[in-house]
Design a protein around this motif. Structure first.
Motif, PDB file in Angstrom:
ATOM      1  N   UNK A 187      20.817  22.659  24.730  1.00 28.00           N
ATOM      2  CA  UNK A 187      21.790  21.567  24.824  1.00 28.00           C
ATOM      3  C   UNK A 187      22.610  21.687  26.106  1.00 28.00           C
ATOM      4  N   UNK A 188      23.014  22.910  26.456  1.00 26.68           N
ATOM      5  CA  UNK A 188      23.828  23.080  27.661  1.00 26.68           C
ATOM      6  C   UNK A 188      23.015  22.784  28.917  1.00 26.68           C
ATOM      7  N   UNK A 189      21.723  23.138  28.946  1.00 26.90           N
ATOM      8  CA  UNK A 189      20.907  22.797  30.108  1.00 26.90           C
ATOM      9  C   UNK A 189      20.726  21.286  30.214  1.00 26.90           C
ATOM     10  N   UNK A 190      20.554  20.614  29.085  1.00 26.03           N
ATOM     11  CA  UNK A 190      20.463  19.158  29.104  1.00 26.03           C
ATOM     12  C   UNK A 190      21.746  18.525  29.601  1.00 26.03           C
ATOM     13  N   UNK A 191      22.876  19.089  29.212  1.00 23.84           N
ATOM     14  CA  UNK A 191      24.168  18.585  29.672  1.00 23.84           C
ATOM     15  C   UNK A 191      24.334  18.788  31.172  1.00 23.84           C
ATOM     16  N   UNK A 192      23.918  19.941  31.679  1.00 21.10           N
ATOM     17  CA  UNK A 192      23.985  20.197  33.124  1.00 21.10           C
ATOM     18  C   UNK A 192      23.061  19.239  33.871  1.00 21.10           C
ATOM     19  N   UNK A 193      21.882  18.966  33.318  1.00 16.17           N
ATOM     20  CA  UNK A 193      20.945  18.062  33.978  1.00 16.17           C
ATOM     21  C   UNK A 193      21.503  16.650  34.066  1.00 16.17           C
ATOM     22  N   UNK A 194      22.311  16.240  33.087  1.00 17.12           N
ATOM     23  CA  UNK A 194      22.906  14.908  33.123  1.00 17.12           C
ATOM     24  C   UNK A 194      24.111  14.879  34.055  1.00 17.12           C
ATOM     25  N   UNK A 195      24.960  15.901  33.986  1.00 14.24           N
ATOM     26  CA  UNK A 195      26.200  15.891  34.763  1.00 14.24           C
ATOM     27  C   UNK A 195      26.008  16.305  36.217  1.00 14.24           C
ATOM     28  N   UNK A 196      25.077  17.217  36.500  1.00 15.95           N
ATOM     29  CA  UNK A 196      24.863  17.695  37.862  1.00 15.95           C
ATOM     30  C   UNK A 196      23.357  17.793  38.134  1.00 15.95           C
TER      31      UNK A 196
ATOM     32  N   UNK B  64      16.878  13.362  27.205  1.00 12.98           N
ATOM     33  CA  UNK B  64      15.837  13.633  26.221  1.00 12.98           C
ATOM     34  C   UNK B  64      16.043  14.998  25.558  1.00 12.98           C
ATOM     35  N   UNK B  65      16.403  16.000  26.345  1.00 13.59           N
ATOM     36  CA  UNK B  65      16.621  17.340  25.807  1.00 13.59           C
ATOM     37  C   UNK B  65      17.816  17.372  24.859  1.00 13.59           C
ATOM     38  N   UNK B  66      18.892  16.679  25.212  1.00 15.07           N
ATOM     39  CA  UNK B  66      20.062  16.615  24.337  1.00 15.07           C
ATOM     40  C   UNK B  66      19.708  15.931  23.020  1.00 15.07           C
TER      41      UNK B  66
ATOM     42  N   UNK C 216      21.495  17.369  40.769  1.00  6.73           N
ATOM     43  CA  UNK C 216      21.036  18.040  41.987  1.00  6.73           C
ATOM     44  C   UNK C 216      20.907  19.541  41.751  1.00  6.73           C
ATOM     45  N   UNK C 217      21.906  20.149  41.147  1.00  3.07           N
ATOM     46  CA  UNK C 217      21.862  21.574  40.860  1.00  3.07           C
ATOM     47  C   UNK C 217      20.737  21.880  39.877  1.00  3.07           C
ATOM     48  N   UNK C 218      20.614  21.054  38.831  1.00  7.54           N
ATOM     49  CA  UNK C 218      19.578  21.290  37.824  1.00  7.54           C
ATOM     50  C   UNK C 218      18.189  21.158  38.431  1.00  7.54           C
ATOM     51  N   UNK C 219      18.012  20.210  39.350  1.00  4.56           N
ATOM     52  CA  UNK C 219      16.704  20.039  39.970  1.00  4.56           C
ATOM     53  C   UNK C 219      16.365  21.221  40.862  1.00  4.56           C
ATOM     54  N   UNK C 220      17.335  21.690  41.638  1.00  2.07           N
ATOM     55  CA  UNK C 220      17.077  22.814  42.542  1.00  2.07           C
ATOM     56  C   UNK C 220      16.880  24.127  41.794  1.00  2.07           C
ATOM     57  N   UNK C 221      17.554  24.314  40.670  1.00  2.01           N
ATOM     58  CA  UNK C 221      17.467  25.565  39.919  1.00  2.01           C
ATOM     59  C   UNK C 221      16.630  25.416  38.658  1.00  2.01           C
ATOM     60  N   UNK C 222      15.742  24.441  38.663  1.00  2.00           N
ATOM     61  CA  UNK C 222      14.916  24.181  37.495  1.00  2.00           C
ATOM     62  C   UNK C 222      13.775  25.152  37.353  1.00  2.00           C
ATOM     63  N   UNK C 223      12.634  24.636  37.005  1.00  2.00           N
ATOM     64  CA  UNK C 223      11.490  25.471  36.656  1.00  2.00           C
ATOM     65  C   UNK C 223      10.973  26.291  37.831  1.00  2.00           C
TER      66      UNK C 223
ATOM     67  N   UNK D 297      21.158  29.259  16.777  1.00  2.00           N
ATOM     68  CA  UNK D 297      22.394  28.883  17.458  1.00  2.00           C
ATOM     69  C   UNK D 297      22.267  29.100  18.957  1.00  2.00           C
ATOM     70  N   UNK D 298      21.727  30.246  19.367  1.00  2.00           N
ATOM     71  CA  UNK D 298      21.564  30.523  20.792  1.00  2.00           C
ATOM     72  C   UNK D 298      20.550  29.586  21.441  1.00  2.00           C
ATOM     73  N   UNK D 299      19.432  29.334  20.760  1.00  2.00           N
ATOM     74  CA  UNK D 299      18.399  28.461  21.314  1.00  2.00           C
ATOM     75  C   UNK D 299      18.899  27.032  21.462  1.00  2.00           C
TER      76      UNK D 299
END
Length: 73
Positions: free
Chosen positions: A15-24, A55-57, A26-33, A8-10
């Motif tokens: 899923x939430x990181x994939x959602x952030x990457x789609x919705x925002x 893809x992640x979602x 710029x933030x996901x790119x700057x705070x990514x890997x 459930x946590x994984x």
């Protein structure tokens, strides 16, 4: 029980990181890997971040369906 909590946590975190990457993207790119990105992202960076998020979602949905169908409670 611990396995179910971990899954459930994984799945939720991925899923939430994939959602952030789609919705925002710029933030996901700057705070990514790598967090030491100095330049601003260009259109190609943002497009690839959105594609990675979609893809992640989709991957998490497929994995969740497979785990639920094979999980024996």
């Amino acid at each position: 029980m611990e396995t179910i909590i971990f899954l459930i946590l994984f799945f939720g975190a991925s899923f939430s990181y994939g959602l952030v990457a789609v919705l925002n993207p710029t933030w996901a790119w700057k705070h990514g890997f790598r967090t030491s990105k100095i330049r601003e992202p260009n259109q190609a960076d943002l497009l690839m971040t959105k594609v990675m998020g979609v893809f992640l979602i989709l991957l998490m949905i497929v994995m969740l369906v497979v785990v639920i169908t094979n999980l024996k409670l």
